[in-house]
Structures are given as C-alpha cells and as structure tokens.
Design an enzyme around this catalytic site. Sequence first.
Site, PDB file in Angstrom:
ATOM      1  N   GLU A 249       0.822  -1.214   0.000  1.00 18.65           N
ATOM      2  CA  GLU A 249       0.000   0.000   0.000  1.00 18.65           C
ATOM      3  C   GLU A 249       0.856   1.265   0.000  1.00 18.65           C
ATOM      4  O   GLU A 249       0.543   2.233  -0.687  1.00 18.65           O
ATOM      5  CB  GLU A 249      -0.939   0.002   1.214  1.00 18.65           C
ATOM      6  CG  GLU A 249      -2.000  -1.075   1.189  1.00 18.65           C
ATOM      7  CD  GLU A 249      -3.089  -0.835   0.156  1.00 18.65           C
ATOM      8  OE1 GLU A 249      -3.928  -1.714  -0.046  1.00 18.65           O
ATOM      9  OE2 GLU A 249      -3.100   0.263  -0.478  1.00 18.65           O
ATOM     10  N   ARG A 253       0.641   3.822  -3.269  1.00 19.59           N
ATOM     11  CA  ARG A 253       0.036   5.130  -2.986  1.00 19.59           C
ATOM     12  C   ARG A 253       1.081   6.223  -2.793  1.00 19.59           C
ATOM     13  O   ARG A 253       1.012   7.270  -3.436  1.00 19.59           O
ATOM     14  CB  ARG A 253      -0.859   5.047  -1.747  1.00 19.59           C
ATOM     15  CG  ARG A 253      -1.981   4.035  -1.877  1.00 19.59           C
ATOM     16  CD  ARG A 253      -3.064   4.249  -0.838  1.00 19.59           C
ATOM     17  NE  ARG A 253      -3.846   3.038  -0.608  1.00 19.59           N
ATOM     18  CZ  ARG A 253      -5.062   3.016  -0.087  1.00 19.59           C
ATOM     19  NH1 ARG A 253      -5.649   4.135   0.263  1.00 19.59           N
ATOM     20  NH2 ARG A 253      -5.691   1.866   0.109  1.00 19.59           N
ATOM     21  N   ASP A 382      -4.735  -9.824  -8.434  1.00 14.86           N
ATOM     22  CA  ASP A 382      -5.031  -8.903  -9.531  1.00 14.86           C
ATOM     23  C   ASP A 382      -3.851  -8.145 -10.149  1.00 14.86           C
ATOM     24  O   ASP A 382      -3.495  -8.347 -11.314  1.00 14.86           O
ATOM     25  CB  ASP A 382      -6.117  -7.917  -9.107  1.00 14.86           C
ATOM     26  CG  ASP A 382      -5.850  -7.258  -7.743  1.00 14.86           C
ATOM     27  OD1 ASP A 382      -4.762  -7.450  -7.175  1.00 14.86           O
ATOM     28  OD2 ASP A 382      -6.762  -6.543  -7.260  1.00 14.86           O
ATOM     29  N   GLU A 516     -12.462   0.204 -10.154  1.00 16.13           N
ATOM     30  CA  GLU A 516     -12.092  -0.764 -11.192  1.00 16.13           C
ATOM     31  C   GLU A 516     -13.057  -0.792 -12.377  1.00 16.13           C
ATOM     32  O   GLU A 516     -12.629  -0.952 -13.533  1.00 16.13           O
ATOM     33  CB  GLU A 516     -11.971  -2.164 -10.580  1.00 16.13           C
ATOM     34  CG  GLU A 516     -10.787  -2.336  -9.645  1.00 16.13           C
ATOM     35  CD  GLU A 516     -11.030  -1.756  -8.267  1.00 16.13           C
ATOM     36  OE1 GLU A 516     -10.034  -1.528  -7.538  1.00 16.13           O
ATOM     37  OE2 GLU A 516     -12.207  -1.529  -7.907  1.00 16.13           O
TER      38      GLU A 516
END
Length: 622
Positions: A249, A253, A382, A516
Amino acid sequence: MPVATLLPFTATPNRKSASPTSFRLTEKFILLLVFSAFITLCFGAIFFLPDSSKLLSGVFFHSSAVETNTRTGPDSSDSGSAGNDERVLAKIRKDHEKALLEAKDTLQKRPDEIKQDIINDKDKVVKESIGQGGKDLNNLPFVQYHRPPGATGHEPLDPETRDRRAKIKEMMKHAWDSYRRYAWGSNELRPVSKQGHSSNLFGSIKGATIVDALDTLYIMEMFDEFDAATDWVEKNLDFNVNAEVSVFEVNIRFVGGLLSAYYLSGKEVFRRKAVELGEKLLPAFKTPTGIPWALLNLKSGIGRNWPWASGGSSILAEYGTLHLEFMHLSKLSGNPEFAQKVMNIRKVLNRLDKPQGLYPNYLNPNSGQWGQHHVSVGGLGDSFYEYLLKAWLMSDKTDEEGKKMYYDALQAIETNLMRKSSSGLTYIAEWKGGLLEHKMGHLTCFAGGMIALGADGAPSDKTGHQMEQAAEIARTCHESYARTALKLGPEAFRFDGGVEAIATRQNEKYFILRPEVIETYMYMWRFTHDPKYREWGWEAVQALEQHCKVEGGYSGVRDVYASTPNHDDVQQSFYLAETLKYLYLLFSDDDHLPFDHWVFNTEAHPLPVIRKDKTDRPNEVE
C-alpha cells in the site's frame, strides 16, 4: 556587561532592609558579578574569536609555530618565536575585523536580501557538487527533467462531454476541499462525522490523501490546490517513523504518487521523497528468497507477513506490484538495487512449476514454495498480472520476459477461470485447489481494461478475440451495477444458485468508492470510442452524487441493494487518486495522458514510458 549597568541595582527602591550589614552583602554581590563578567569577557575573547585556538595555544601552551621552530634545530632563536607570535596575533586581528565587517554588512540588508543570498549560496554549492561528482546534496544524480506529452489536456469540443468533464472536476473539488477542511494531514477523511481517519496500513505515516491526490489535482489543472499539497509534502511528509506499514500500500500510494507528481510537475521535492521512501522499503527484501515481506517496520527494518496468509506466505498481488515504481526509482536515484530486487522476484517465480499455468496467491518467502493453491484475478492476485503487461509497455516494449509471462498467464486464465453464465455473461471465477468458485470481485473488473490494453501486443490472430473478451467483462461489470438499488456495484457478485452478477452474502454488498469498473470503461472508450462506455460512466457519476455525496465529502455505502444508503463514513484516498481521475479521463480527449507515453500504476498514478533509444525523448521542459 558594562559595570555601569550593574550600579543602579544598589539603589533599587523599596528594599526591605537598609542596614549596613545588608549593604555590605550587596556590595559583595556586585563585586562578584563584575568579576564574573570580566572573566567571561576574557575567556570569551580567547575561545570564540576567529583562530582563537592559535592564540590559546600561544598564550598557555606555546604556539605550534613556536614549537615547530624550536624543533628545526639548534639554530632557532627567540626572536623567530616572537615573530611567529606577532604574525599569529596579526592574523587573528585581521580575521576578527573581517568577521565584524561581514556581520555589519549583513545586518544592514533587508530580510528578503538575506534570504536571496542564502538561496544563491545553496545554488552555488549544488552546482559545484554536481560539477565535481554528478551528485546533489541528497546524493541523487543530476537528472535532466523532461515532461512527457499530455500532462494536461484541453477542453473537449463536444458541449455535453465538456459539461460532464467539468462536473467531475467539481466532484474532485468537493472531495478535496472537504478533506482539507476537516482532515488536513490525516490519511483519509470521515465525511459524515467530519474528522480525520487513519488506516493501520500506513503505520504512522500521514497524508495519504494528499499524496494520492497530487497527480489528479495537476491533471485537472487545480494548481492552487496542487501547490498547497506540495507545500505540505515539503514541510510535513515524514517517513522517519517507528511503525509497521504495508509495503504494497505504501508503494502504490506514496511512492507511486510521489513519482507521478515529479514526472508531471518536475518538482525535485517529489523525486527526493520518493527515493527516500523507496530506500526505507528495501529491508523488506531481506528474506532467504528475496521475496519481500508484506509488513515492514520502517525504523527497525524488521519485516513479517500477514498472520492469516497461508502459513506466513507473501501475497502475489503485493510482492508482484512493485515493479513499475522500483524501475523508476532506479532511474531517478542512479541506484540499480531497486531494479535488481524486483527482477529477482521474476527469477524465483520462473523456477517454480505453475499449476495449470496459474500463479497461486501465496508464496513462502523462506522456502520459495507455493502456499495454498488458491488463484484469483481479483483480490490477492489482480495487480500482479497488470504489472507484467505494464512492465513490458513501460520498458518501451523491450521487456520480453514480462511480455511472455503476461500472455502465458492470460492464456491460463482464459482456459481455467473464464466462464460464461447461462444468460451469456462472461466472468472470471476463482480457483481453489482445482475447484472453481463462481464468484467475481469488484477488484476483478479491472481485467477488462487490462485485456484491452494488452490486445494490441497479442499475436495478430488473438487481438480481436481479446478485445471481445474485454468488452464482455465490461458488460458483466456494468450489469453488477445495474442490478442494484443504488446503481453502484457490490464488493463481489456470484453466478450460482440461480443468480447472476448479484451479491448474495451480506459481507459482499458494500461499495467503498472503488474505481475498477470505471477504469475498464475508460480503457474501453479509448480503444473503441463506443459511446456506451461514456454513458455507463455517467450513470456511475449520477449514482455517486445521489447516494455517496454528503456535506463533508463522499462516503462509501454498506448495502447497494438497500433503497436508502447507509454510509460507512470513509472517503478513501483512492477515490481521489483513481475513481475521479478515471472518470475525468473518460470524458477527456485521447491526447490527455496518451497511452503511448504514459502507463498507470495500480493506484492510477501515471508513470512515463522509459525510452531505451536516447534520441527518442519526450518534450523538454525548462
């Protein structure tokens, strides 16, 4: 201190005693003060004047010059020593006079002149250091900044498209202004309770929304807001924290957001901060295999994995989603270690057998063996597949290994996971030890955009087929929105028990402002210009405005099938980074962040293609 300034104390009015005895004590006190001041003045002159150490050694210990003279041989004389002492004292007087003149000159300048002198001196030092070793004061190599084309766009010619694009910018302003008013400096905003919110994913690092939103602000030409965010980053963004963070993360980010802000604006503070944070993440790779830990204490450098992750395994979507950012960190820092770390991950994966050609979600970083054979193109898997394709595109299509890994994996996904429902909806199921779970997550809906993005690089006989697959996935994900009461998609939806594209479990019915589905609409619009994708995107805008907008920002909802929204009171940072950015680009022209110059990381932070041919360089920015 002059003696005269001490004398009035002897005549201070209203003293409680005026007896001779008390006066003598006062005299003693004054004499003590005078004596202390004299001693301080003498020793201060010795210790603090320029070159005073030479005077001190000459007075108390014989000067070094004298000692040197007496060691030269028997011919040395006292007159030579005296001459040396005189020269030392003369130099001290000269340096002292020079320092006084410089101080007097500085004090006569205006504050803005002094500030400019400091800036000029810093620039001089930087230029000299670059000339000597190619490094600046932060040990970063000098990089000639070039901004790739399309960092900002222009107004669409179509009036309706222009109005819709302006509406999305208005949404961004409401989200940003609310964050700035109620949660400035916090990681995220609670828009209902109007206060800050911090996830433990970031440890005690602050400002996730600020860093995540930087490039969206720039792309939308909200430059006043961008400047305020830049100022906060420069003054307040601090990675020197004794806290455990999610490597994944923080990378997508913070590192991704800082890199993107640098490439869009050219401001050095973003490059410096990105490299600083990247270096703090490197200890995560200290495992027997080089597969990084999921969690890392930024101060101690001690890492570990999520306790629920298949016997202490690392997660495919986490260790597989570092490649784009770390390749750019090597480019901007001159340190090849970043690239070496992520290339080693591929070596480990290529040595392993893949069940049915698939990549399980869990890999043990100690043994280098797969954990449970669970496979997903949604959560836990993913962005690994996304980064294989984008690594090839970002390398100017020179990363043949990444290309092969992506297309091989896509073929295995089509064969083993891709299915059609009885009504003809294409979906991507999850694979658990050889058994399919007919569930598709909202996260999996990014795959429509990914497959469309990679279709042009597929063998010519498969390009059309992959575009059809992408369009079918986009339709299925749109149906997951259309079949809810709020016209917003659930976290996951199923194709079993007589239902299609509907969430059947309460813990899958929430919507947390995810991007998404919008992401896939944007890619499909760029590649097909089919107007339905813009219409579907506009449906989502209307639903967000009607059900997620509150006075203090935008909030997720707990149940998309309920007739009235129950807000979860969190404005996720990725709503500003991804959802609103993809909506804005959906209603922008294709030359705004064109795909042949930019690649988006999994948090929608655009990173430029790294050109191998030095003659093919993007537009230069002065």
